[in-house]
Design an enzyme around this catalytic site. Sequence first.
Site, PDB file in Angstrom:
ATOM      1  N   ARG A  12       0.871  -1.179   0.000  1.00 39.11           N
ATOM      2  CA  ARG A  12       0.000   0.000   0.000  1.00 39.11           C
ATOM      3  C   ARG A  12       0.907   1.228   0.000  1.00 39.11           C
ATOM      4  O   ARG A  12       1.748   1.380   0.887  1.00 39.11           O
ATOM      5  CB  ARG A  12      -0.872   0.014   1.253  1.00 39.11           C
ATOM      6  N   ASP A  69      -2.967   4.702  -2.714  1.00 38.24           N
ATOM      7  CA  ASP A  69      -4.137   5.232  -2.000  1.00 38.24           C
ATOM      8  C   ASP A  69      -4.916   6.228  -2.851  1.00 38.24           C
ATOM      9  O   ASP A  69      -6.109   6.418  -2.663  1.00 38.24           O
ATOM     10  CB  ASP A  69      -3.646   5.993  -0.749  1.00 38.24           C
ATOM     11  N   HIS A 129     -14.127   6.610   6.399  1.00 38.31           N
ATOM     12  CA  HIS A 129     -13.019   5.785   6.881  1.00 38.31           C
ATOM     13  C   HIS A 129     -12.503   6.466   8.145  1.00 38.31           C
ATOM     14  O   HIS A 129     -11.902   7.540   8.081  1.00 38.31           O
ATOM     15  CB  HIS A 129     -11.920   5.716   5.805  1.00 38.31           C
ATOM     16  N   LEU A 130     -12.787   5.867   9.308  1.00 40.86           N
ATOM     17  CA  LEU A 130     -12.452   6.518  10.575  1.00 40.86           C
ATOM     18  C   LEU A 130     -11.418   5.686  11.322  1.00 40.86           C
ATOM     19  O   LEU A 130     -11.753   4.841  12.165  1.00 40.86           O
ATOM     20  CB  LEU A 130     -13.720   6.705  11.427  1.00 40.86           C
ATOM     21  N   GLY A 131     -10.163   5.885  10.983  1.00 40.46           N
ATOM     22  CA  GLY A 131      -9.071   5.249  11.722  1.00 40.46           C
ATOM     23  C   GLY A 131      -8.265   6.346  12.377  1.00 40.46           C
ATOM     24  O   GLY A 131      -8.823   7.367  12.788  1.00 40.46           O
ATOM     25  N   ASP A 203      -6.167   8.188  20.625  1.00 42.24           N
ATOM     26  CA  ASP A 203      -6.954   6.955  20.567  1.00 42.24           C
ATOM     27  C   ASP A 203      -8.362   7.238  21.103  1.00 42.24           C
ATOM     28  O   ASP A 203      -8.519   7.706  22.227  1.00 42.24           O
ATOM     29  CB  ASP A 203      -6.261   5.869  21.398  1.00 42.24           C
TER      30      ASP A 203
END
Length: 288
Positions: A12, A69, A129-131, A203
């Site tokens: 990636r 990406d 996309h929630l990282g 986090d």
Amino acid sequence: MNLSMLTVVGHRVLHGGEEFSAPTIIDDAVERTIAQAAPLGPLHIPANLAGISAAREAFPNLPHVAIFDTAFHSTLPEEAYTYAVDRRVAAEHGVRRYGFHGTSHAYVSRETARLMGRPTNEVNTIVLHLGNGASACAVKGGLSVDTSMGLTPLEGLVMGTRSGDVDPAVTLHLARTAGMTPDEVDTLLNRHSGMMGLTGYSDMRDVNAAIEAGSHEAKVGMDVYCRRIRGYVGNYYAQARPPRRDHVHCGRGRERPRGPRRRARRPRGASASRSTPSATLAARRRPP
Ligand SMILES: Nc1ncnc2c1ncn2[C@@H]1O[C@H](COP(=O)(O)OP(=O)(O)O)[C@@H](O)[C@H]1O
Ligand SMILES: CC(=O)OP(=O)(O)O
């Protein structure tokens, strides 16, 4: 795992620039081109290159393929990838929206269509996309038509350590008044902002724990995070399907909307809503 069974190594890679919009076999020249994108991906490209170099050394006889990406967003229409800055400067320096998290948005939108039992080209989705990095993508019939990340992965949603959208003048203000260098501003916005900058935690589990413990900063941080997401979802929804009655006109409201004002309310292909004479500032709302 039996390594002799490997036939290909996939990587990636954050940024394909305008060079790469499809999976590409990596050779030295491709590796050098990826390295040139390092300023556009300071958190990712050095790690991508370290992985490629280690894997090519470990598996010199296997093909190595870069999956970018940015590739899924090569279908963005010009109006979505163009920033409203001087055309000549933008063209000379490659300033445009590229978008990221493409493999994720592609997978989620296709999988959504599959789970709905509908062909991908008939389904429109807004994917979040929630990282640690976070982005939104409007997918129309399987193609990316808008996305929140831009020239780099800094733009858009609030992220673990990245600010997402800020007034571009913030960077100039910090340079002029705080004497910060471009690298310092880069580090501030990429590494010490977002949820980390607002709450002290990147986090979400820690942020949630802090909210439970009564932290006002954590609550506000979460509110900022959610508000930004709602803004993007509303934006993409409105692009695809504008509200027919809830709108506000500011200025010159008595004139019949023409050109951009009409199109802002009713993109091509959308059904017409009856226009209503409006005062200078008029808001019409549906009854609750
Ligand atoms: N069970 C969970 N509940 C709430 N948030 C979670 C949970 N699991 C992961 N997260 C949050 O997701 C983010 C990391 O997502 P991840 O997809 O692992 O990141 P990356 O983008 O680095 O791949 C962190 O903010 C983490 O707190
Ligand atoms: C592009 C990007 O933000 O990637 P990640 O979520 O892996 O940080």
